[in-house]
Design a protein around this motif. Structure first.
Motif, PDB file in Angstrom:
ATOM      1  N   MET A 184      52.514  12.983  30.279  1.00 46.83           N
ATOM      2  CA  MET A 184      52.924  13.395  31.628  1.00 46.83           C
ATOM      3  C   MET A 184      54.160  14.275  31.563  1.00 46.83           C
ATOM      4  SD  MET A 184      50.842  12.118  33.904  1.00 46.83           S
ATOM      5  CE  MET A 184      51.813  12.275  35.408  1.00 46.83           C
ATOM      6  N   ASN A 185      54.233  15.246  32.468  1.00 42.96           N
ATOM      7  CA  ASN A 185      55.469  15.966  32.756  1.00 42.96           C
ATOM      8  C   ASN A 185      56.081  15.276  33.969  1.00 42.96           C
ATOM      9  OD1 ASN A 185      57.318  17.905  33.992  1.00 42.96           O
ATOM     10  ND2 ASN A 185      56.529  19.372  32.524  1.00 42.96           N
ATOM     11  N   LEU A 186      57.298  14.783  33.814  1.00 42.78           N
ATOM     12  CA  LEU A 186      57.924  13.918  34.821  1.00 42.78           C
ATOM     13  C   LEU A 186      59.028  14.623  35.599  1.00 42.78           C
ATOM     14  CD1 LEU A 186      58.183  10.761  32.565  1.00 42.78           C
ATOM     15  CD2 LEU A 186      56.513  11.149  34.373  1.00 42.78           C
ATOM     16  N   LYS A 187      58.969  15.951  35.683  1.00 44.25           N
ATOM     17  CA  LYS A 187      60.020  16.687  36.388  1.00 44.25           C
ATOM     18  C   LYS A 187      59.803  16.732  37.903  1.00 44.25           C
ATOM     19  CE  LYS A 187      61.219  19.655  32.474  1.00 44.25           C
ATOM     20  NZ  LYS A 187      60.133  19.282  31.547  1.00 44.25           N
ATOM     21  N   GLY A 188      58.811  16.017  38.398  1.00 46.92           N
ATOM     22  CA  GLY A 188      58.522  16.052  39.821  1.00 46.92           C
ATOM     23  C   GLY A 188      59.622  15.461  40.677  1.00 46.92           C
TER      24      GLY A 188
ATOM     25  N   ALA B 153      66.180  29.319  45.135  1.00 46.65           N
ATOM     26  CA  ALA B 153      66.233  28.130  44.288  1.00 46.65           C
ATOM     27  C   ALA B 153      64.876  27.444  44.375  1.00 46.65           C
ATOM     28  CB  ALA B 153      67.346  27.182  44.752  1.00 46.65           C
ATOM     29  N   LEU B 154      64.107  27.518  43.293  1.00 44.20           N
ATOM     30  CA  LEU B 154      62.761  26.944  43.244  1.00 44.20           C
ATOM     31  C   LEU B 154      62.732  25.887  42.152  1.00 44.20           C
ATOM     32  CD1 LEU B 154      60.716  30.272  43.460  1.00 44.20           C
ATOM     33  CD2 LEU B 154      61.614  28.880  45.334  1.00 44.20           C
ATOM     34  N   LEU B 155      62.666  24.626  42.557  1.00 46.46           N
ATOM     35  CA  LEU B 155      62.727  23.545  41.580  1.00 46.46           C
ATOM     36  C   LEU B 155      61.409  23.371  40.860  1.00 46.46           C
ATOM     37  CD1 LEU B 155      64.676  22.369  44.210  1.00 46.46           C
ATOM     38  CD2 LEU B 155      65.236  20.896  42.269  1.00 46.46           C
ATOM     39  N   TRP B 156      61.515  22.937  39.621  1.00 45.64           N
ATOM     40  CA  TRP B 156      60.348  22.501  38.863  1.00 45.64           C
ATOM     41  C   TRP B 156      60.387  20.977  38.816  1.00 45.64           C
ATOM     42  CZ3 TRP B 156      56.198  25.101  37.337  1.00 45.64           C
ATOM     43  CH2 TRP B 156      55.268  24.411  36.531  1.00 45.64           C
ATOM     44  N   VAL B 157      59.490  20.336  39.458  1.00 45.64           N
ATOM     45  CA  VAL B 157      58.261  20.761  40.093  1.00 45.64           C
ATOM     46  C   VAL B 157      58.081  19.808  41.271  1.00 45.64           C
ATOM     47  CG1 VAL B 157      56.907  19.303  38.544  1.00 45.64           C
ATOM     48  CG2 VAL B 157      55.798  21.233  39.626  1.00 45.64           C
ATOM     49  N   TYR B 158      57.174  20.080  42.187  1.00 46.69           N
ATOM     50  CA  TYR B 158      57.005  19.172  43.318  1.00 46.69           C
ATOM     51  C   TYR B 158      56.597  17.775  42.866  1.00 46.69           C
ATOM     52  CZ  TYR B 158      54.999  16.858  47.342  1.00 46.69           C
ATOM     53  OH  TYR B 158      54.698  15.924  48.310  1.00 46.69           O
ATOM     54  N   ALA B 159      55.538  17.659  42.066  1.00 47.63           N
ATOM     55  CA  ALA B 159      55.003  16.344  41.677  1.00 47.63           C
ATOM     56  C   ALA B 159      54.823  16.268  40.169  1.00 47.63           C
ATOM     57  CB  ALA B 159      53.673  16.072  42.381  1.00 47.63           C
ATOM     58  N   ASP B 160      55.037  15.081  39.614  1.00 50.46           N
ATOM     59  CA  ASP B 160      54.692  14.845  38.214  1.00 50.46           C
ATOM     60  C   ASP B 160      53.226  15.215  37.981  1.00 50.46           C
ATOM     61  OD1 ASP B 160      57.216  13.767  37.934  1.00 50.46           O
ATOM     62  OD2 ASP B 160      56.531  11.685  37.957  1.00 50.46           O
ATOM     63  N   PHE B 161      52.922  15.674  36.767  1.00 51.37           N
ATOM     64  CA  PHE B 161      51.546  16.093  36.493  1.00 51.37           C
ATOM     65  C   PHE B 161      51.206  15.848  35.030  1.00 51.37           C
ATOM     66  CE2 PHE B 161      54.256  19.741  35.724  1.00 51.37           C
ATOM     67  CZ  PHE B 161      53.752  20.306  34.568  1.00 51.37           C
TER      68      PHE B 161
ATOM     69  N   VAL C   7      59.813  24.827  45.853  1.00 53.41           N
ATOM     70  CA  VAL C   7      59.400  24.131  44.632  1.00 53.41           C
ATOM     71  C   VAL C   7      58.201  24.848  44.030  1.00 53.41           C
ATOM     72  CG1 VAL C   7      60.207  21.852  45.346  1.00 53.41           C
ATOM     73  CG2 VAL C   7      57.911  22.590  45.988  1.00 53.41           C
ATOM     74  N   SER C   8      57.956  24.566  42.761  1.00 55.18           N
ATOM     75  CA  SER C   8      56.692  24.946  42.148  1.00 55.18           C
ATOM     76  C   SER C   8      55.684  23.836  42.403  1.00 55.18           C
ATOM     77  CB  SER C   8      56.876  25.171  40.646  1.00 55.18           C
ATOM     78  OG  SER C   8      57.691  26.288  40.396  1.00 55.18           O
TER      79      SER C   8
ATOM     80  N   GLU D 149      62.789  28.209  38.046  1.00 56.40           N
ATOM     81  CA  GLU D 149      62.564  26.855  37.547  1.00 56.40           C
ATOM     82  C   GLU D 149      63.888  26.239  37.147  1.00 56.40           C
ATOM     83  OE1 GLU D 149      59.721  26.094  34.452  1.00 56.40           O
ATOM     84  OE2 GLU D 149      58.264  27.533  35.250  1.00 56.40           O
ATOM     85  N   PHE D 150      64.083  24.976  37.477  1.00 55.57           N
ATOM     86  CA  PHE D 150      65.154  24.167  36.921  1.00 55.57           C
ATOM     87  C   PHE D 150      64.876  22.712  37.274  1.00 55.57           C
ATOM     88  CE2 PHE D 150      66.435  25.112  41.199  1.00 55.57           C
ATOM     89  CZ  PHE D 150      67.245  24.074  41.654  1.00 55.57           C
ATOM     90  N   GLY D 151      65.471  21.799  36.485  1.00 53.71           N
ATOM     91  CA  GLY D 151      65.257  20.386  36.754  1.00 53.71           C
ATOM     92  C   GLY D 151      65.298  19.561  35.488  1.00 53.71           C
ATOM     93  N   SER D 152      65.020  18.285  35.636  1.00 52.45           N
ATOM     94  CA  SER D 152      64.911  17.369  34.512  1.00 52.45           C
ATOM     95  C   SER D 152      63.858  16.332  34.862  1.00 52.45           C
ATOM     96  CB  SER D 152      66.263  16.708  34.212  1.00 52.45           C
ATOM     97  OG  SER D 152      66.667  15.868  35.288  1.00 52.45           O
ATOM     98  N   GLU D 153      63.660  15.369  33.995  1.00 48.75           N
ATOM     99  CA  GLU D 153      62.598  14.391  34.210  1.00 48.75           C
ATOM    100  C   GLU D 153      63.186  13.032  34.572  1.00 48.75           C
ATOM    101  OE1 GLU D 153      59.214  14.562  31.653  1.00 48.75           O
ATOM    102  OE2 GLU D 153      59.911  16.387  30.690  1.00 48.75           O
TER     103      GLU D 153
END
Length: 592
Positions: free
Chosen positions: A567-571, A540-548, A304-305, A491-495
């Motif tokens: 907030m970025n909610l992709k955690g 495969a590195l997901l975005w992101v470990y925790a919301d920030f 993860v990032s 990076e990949f993912g959603s919120e």
């Protein structure tokens, strides 16, 4: 509005040859009209009333009138020191955001231009026995022609003394930047290289002409497994020194077994002795064809990032919190962490060494303008020096396997391609033992991938654009265009918002339900881990470990729920580290 404030601290007396932590509760004040330097605040008592803050820490963690505070901050401290004859007094800052200026007893001591690397100032000529005054001006205003530049709006721009401050006394000859390199040899053992910078502050013609250096490598039980000695001729200033030899019967470092050794370097010169230490992990990272190899075996980056942020703490995380975060990543099956998008505090690297997480370390060239990256002036002032500082300060850590020269800049344009070529060449000159890359959001349109060791792509199909299923074809197109390089999805993912549900899932659109988050991430992981792509997929590195927090962009998105403004909610977890349902999806894919 550009504003300023000051801080005040009183700390304990230091002893010769000792290091004193200057952290604690500090007094501070804002300078709303930016009058500090003109008013000589580094030597006067002028200014508004003082309030309190914890240092290290971020000076502003709340929005003011819905605008992120950016401007200057002034810190003032009194410390006592009594250096012995022939000793140097140093001030070490582990991170001042974004830029810092320092005065000691009203006299300029130096300045620093980068927010996420440390700097050390020799203030011997400025201090006096007894009480001394230290003043620091911190400025977190983004500049147009710098790295980071005004395009860098991807995370909360925390300002201030975010990391530790230390007072040190050392002999006139001491060593910095100690690090080891390790490479497997034909005899089945390892070749160990020892590198450091010997600093000689003695007056010309008065100091010693040579230094005797001795290095001892010990295992976890304190047993010496290698020793070496050599001499170094001393010139005034800094001299790079190297040593090393073959080492047998040591255990390799890997995420499964992060075996650590300790290297101690002793410098003897002019009757004085100085010692410094660094961790050593015997590991080798390399690329062969479309595979990334760790210690000669193919390795797949699963991770993860990670942003260095926590509610109420800003960017100043406790060591205990970092340990909990990294252990949670390990429990998810991760063997890798991408430190986004800057060099994190030293404790993150130390714990990654210990716990067994490979690390990607990056400078904050985040969506930097092509004109900025193409500028020779920016390269000379902000690019090359910032890369050098990151590498010199973090290359001692065996967990670091990737240096990154930036993220999501316009790498489909010629000035950026030239920057990538220049930056990767510079990184390899500084450290040829790690991989070099950058994270691209241009994917098959990129023109800068030729310079890097592996291709790293950021993608958000099914979230910002396209449909979930479009991603599979992009992977194939990227491989077709660069068939000889490994590919890592960086990076990949959603919120998602905890508790939000949707029984009628679609394949695109900003759906903030946990159900959609699970569907998108699970599908994309399936494409990445598809056996048909195993010949070239390496991560495969997901975005992101925790919301920030990210107040600079997300409040402008009409789709972004008001309940999660700024907030970025992709955690995979919330900002306070509660698991979302998608965490278990990743855990299953990672094979835990």
């Amino acid at each position: 509005m550009i504003q300023k404030f000051w801080l005040l601290i009183f700390c304990a007396t230091t002893l010769p040859g000792r290091t004193v932590d200057l952290g604690g509760v500090w007094d501070f004040r804002y300078d709303v009209d930016a009058r500090g330097e003109a008013g000589a605040w580094y030597s006067s008592e002028a200014g508004p009333a003082w309030t309190k803050i914890q240092v290290p820490g971020s000076f502003d963690q709340a929005l003011r009138n819905n605008v992120l505070y950016q401007g200057k901050a002034w810190y003032r401290t009194s410390f006592e020191v009594a250096p012995a004859l022939g000793e140097r007094v140093l001030l070490r800052f582990d991170g001042v955001a974004i830029r810092g200026k320092v005065w000691v007893n009203g006299t300029p001591a130096g300045e620093h231009l980068f927010p996420y690397t440390g700097f050390t100032l020799d203030v011997t000529a400025l201090v006096r026995t007894g009480s001394n005054r230290l003043v620091v001006e911190a400025d977190n205003q983004l500049l147009k022609d710098a790295i980071p530049d005004t395009s860098c709006t991807g995370w909360w721009n925390y300002g201030g003394i975010n990391r530790g401050v230390w007072l040190e006394t050392v002999p006139e000859v001491w060593a910095t930047n100690l690090a080891a390199t390790t490479k497997r040899n034909a005899a089945g053992g390892w070749d160990l290289g020892v590198g450091a910078t010997v600093r000689n502050a003695a007056a010309a013609g008065r100091g010693p002409g040579t230094a005797m250096l001795s290095a001892v490598l010990t295992d976890a039980g304190g047993r010496a497994v290698w020793t070496g000695e050599w001499t170094e001729a001393l010139a005034p200033g800094a001299t790079n020194t190297t040593g090393g030899g073959a080492v047998r019967n040591v255990e390799a470092w890997s995420p499964e077994r992060p075996a650590l050794y300790r290297l101690k370097l002793t410098v003897r010169a002019g009757g004085a002795t100085f010692e410094t230490t660094a961790p050593v992990g015997f590991r080798q990272i390399e690329v062969k064809g479309t595979k990334i190899l760790l210690n000669g075996e193919p390795v797949f980056f699963k991770g993860v990032s990670y942003h260095e942020m926590y509610p109420g703490a800003g960017m100043t995380l406790s060591r205990e919190q970092v340990r909990r975060d990294l252990l949670d990543m390990k429990a998810m099956g991760a063997n890798f962490v991408r430190l986004a998008h800057y060099s994190h505090d030293r404790q993150v690297y130390e714990l990654a060494d210990e716990l067994g997480l490979m690390v990607w370390s990056e400078i904050p060239a985040w969506q930097t303008r092509a004109e900025t990256l193409g500028s020779d002036a920016v390269w000379n002032t902000y690019g090359a020096p910032q890369l050098r500082e990151m590498i010199e300060q973090r290359r001692m850590h065996p967990s670091v396997v990737v240096w990154s020269v930036g993220n999501e800049f316009p790498s489909d344009r010629e000035p950026v391609a030239k920057y990538v070529a220049r930056a990767t060449a510079w990184v390899r000159e500084l450290d040829e033992t790690r991989l070099v890359t950058f994270a691209s959001d241009r994917r098959e349109k990129d023109i800068a991938f030729d310079a890097v060791d592996f291709i790293a792509i950021n993608e958000y199909f099914g979230w910002y654009y396209g449909a979930i299923g479009d991603f599979a074809g992009i992977l194939d197109k990227v491989h077709e265009k660069w068939p000889g390089k490994p590919i890592v999805v960086s990076e990949f993912g959603s919120e998602s918002i905890v508790g939000w549900k949707n029984a009628a899932l679609k394949d695109s659109g900003m759906d903030y339900s946990e159900d959609y988050h699970m569907k998108l991430v699970g599908t994309h992981l399936g494409y990445i881990f598809d056996p048909a792509r195993s010949g070239y997929m390496s991560g495969a590195l997901l975005w992101v470990y925790a919301d920030f927090p990210n107040p600079s962009a997300f409040q402008r998105s009409p789709a972004h729920p008001p309940v999660a403004a700024y907030m970025n909610l992709k955690g995979l977890v919330t900002d306070d580290r509660r698991h979302k349902r998608v965490w278990a999806v990743v855990q299953r894919a990672f094979g835990k």
